[in-house]
Design an enzyme around this catalytic site. Sequence first.
Site, short mmCIF file in Angstrom:
data_model
loop_
_atom_site.label_atom_id
_atom_site.label_comp_id
_atom_site.label_asym_id
_atom_site.label_seq_id
_atom_site.Cartn_x
_atom_site.Cartn_y
_atom_site.Cartn_z
N ARG A 221 0.84 -1.19 0.00
CA ARG A 221 0.00 0.00 0.00
C ARG A 221 0.88 1.25 0.00
O ARG A 221 1.97 1.25 0.57
CB ARG A 221 -0.92 0.02 1.23
N HIS A 269 -0.21 0.63 -10.16
CA HIS A 269 -1.04 -0.23 -9.31
C HIS A 269 -1.66 -1.37 -10.11
O HIS A 269 -2.88 -1.60 -10.10
CB HIS A 269 -2.14 0.58 -8.61
#
Length: 306
Positions: A221, A269
Amino acid sequence: MSLAIICPGKNPDVWIEQFNKLDSELSIEVYPEITNPEKVEFVFLWQHPEGILSDFPNLKLISSMGAGVDHILRDKSIPKDIPIVRIVDDKLTFSMTNYVVMAVLNYHRQISRYQMNQTRKVWDMSTPELDVSIGVMGVGALGKDVMDKLSIMGFPVAGFGFSEKTDFEYPYYTKDQLDEFLKKVNVLVCLLPLTPDTENILNAELFEKCNPNTYLINVARGRHLVEEDLTKALENGQLSGAMLDVYREEPLPENHPFWENWKITMTPHIASVTNPQAAAPQVIENIKRIRENKELINVVDRTRGY
């Protein structure tokens, strides 16, 4: 009763198609055009606006659109008695592991350096490969699979986590042994869940404890990483480079300094993306179990954060 899909910035059409195939009678509404919030009993979320779930007085189940749930848990307005579930998919593990292996091999064989040399028309045969020892932070299903595959390829691996493990087949270090762990490795892979204990863990203090020229790979993250500290660690040589797939703000702003930093390799991502065909049946199964008052699958432990 109905299912509300709340995923700002994402196109929900493929999910709606899969849900309709599995349960043609399920009523589906999509944020922000939810006309009957009192009928919403199930929500399917990704990066929802904080506090929005308070609009649904009859909510019974919260389902994440992916394996991660930190985007849900940071919303403190959610009642503690509403269960949260996540997606568990072997394909997510397959994709994530392949990405990390690719990143390690890219660094091991110095591919980024050769790509830069190509643009400069430089023929440099020095140091065609580096000796690497890989430390994996977070050794759940994803981290363990990464360690298995890298070990099979002949790389030394070690794991780090916040819980005790017995009979773990690789060297393993707990939070009180972080300094020792960092001294054993020169490639650092972050696969930790995002919790209060792990937020901002990739910071200046940690980088200073790393071996000089350690290489960082973050696929967990964005909020694990203090981005300003990474930039400084790259400038002073404490870190040799980084490969990043996650960021504090996504999409990454055009004026962000990472874009111009040649020591950072970035991807948007995409290391592991949820497959609706594999994930939708899990969502529908949990809706069915709620209706039948049965035990749910893939339930999140809020105290652990995953």
